[in-house]
Design a protein around this motif. Structure first.
Motif, PDB file in Angstrom:
ATOM      1  N   ASP A 108      -6.440  -7.306  -5.243  1.00 46.20           N
ATOM      2  CA  ASP A 108      -5.283  -6.909  -4.433  1.00 46.20           C
ATOM      3  C   ASP A 108      -4.693  -8.116  -3.703  1.00 46.20           C
ATOM      4  O   ASP A 108      -3.476  -8.212  -3.541  1.00 46.20           O
ATOM      5  CB  ASP A 108      -5.672  -5.818  -3.430  1.00 46.20           C
ATOM      6  CG  ASP A 108      -5.845  -4.460  -4.096  1.00 46.20           C
ATOM      7  OD1 ASP A 108      -5.303  -4.263  -5.204  1.00 46.20           O
ATOM      8  OD2 ASP A 108      -6.515  -3.602  -3.509  1.00 46.20           O
TER       9      ASP A 108
ATOM     10  N   ALA B 243       0.836  -1.205   0.000  1.00 39.89           N
ATOM     11  CA  ALA B 243       0.000   0.000   0.000  1.00 39.89           C
ATOM     12  C   ALA B 243       0.867   1.249   0.000  1.00 39.89           C
ATOM     13  O   ALA B 243       0.589   2.213  -0.725  1.00 39.89           O
ATOM     14  CB  ALA B 243      -0.930  -0.015   1.212  1.00 39.89           C
TER      15      ALA B 243
ATOM     16  N   GLY C 218      -6.052   0.003  -0.299  1.00 38.23           N
ATOM     17  CA  GLY C 218      -4.895   0.638   0.298  1.00 38.23           C
ATOM     18  C   GLY C 218      -5.061   1.045   1.747  1.00 38.23           C
ATOM     19  O   GLY C 218      -4.099   1.252   2.453  1.00 38.23           O
TER      20      GLY C 218
END
Length: 161
Positions: A115, A94, A103
């Motif tokens: 992610d 992140a 993030g």
């Protein structure tokens, strides 16, 4: 500074106290140099540099180090075959702009599936290839060893004048 010496035992006691104090000054110098090198070498959050500390373990022995979980991996590396901590990789990824959807989270399980795939691929690459350690502590100690010895000798010489 002059000491009145009642006998050999009392004199030895004063030497130990002053030598330990000089040793702590040397440890503080080494701590400062390691922090400085870490900040130049690979600065991410600053947690590692701030965590470097020293303590006296016993008479004439000090340790300079940290208690952070990832410090040994950074120093010595990681052999292939083991996965890194996925939650730690989330935070690192992140901070380096690698996450698209999640993030704000620091948990692998809470990430968007895309992610999570990114984190998994990074972790798998680390598990396959390993990580080369930076060796900062040993490198700084080797570079500064003579300076530390000179500092200790100077401190001890000034105590007895």
């Amino acid at each position: 500074m002059q000491y009145k010496v009642d006998g050999v035992d009392n004199f030895i006691k004063h030497i130990k106290v002053d030598a330990n104090r000089a040793l702590l000054y040397c440890a503080e110098y080494l701590q400062w140099k390691i922090r400085e090198e870490i900040e130049v070498d690979s600065y991410d959050t600053g947690n590692l540099a701030r965590s470097i500390t020293y303590r006296q373990v016993s008479d004439g022995v000090v340790e300079v180090g940290t208690n952070l979980e990832y410090a040994p991996v950074r120093e010595y590396g990681r052999k292939p075959g083991t996965f890194p901590n996925l939650d730690a990789l989330v935070g690192w990824s992140a901070r380096h702009g690698m996450l698209i959807y999640g993030g704000a989270t620091s948990s692998y399980d809470a990430l968007h599936y895309k992610d999570r795939s990114t984190i998994y691929l990074i972790a798998r690459a680390i598990a396959i290839r390993g990580i080369k350690g930076k060796g900062t502590f040993q490198r700084v100690y080797n570079q500064e060893k003579q300076n530390i010895i000179n500092l200790f000798n100077d401190l001890m010489a000034n105590k007895w004048q």
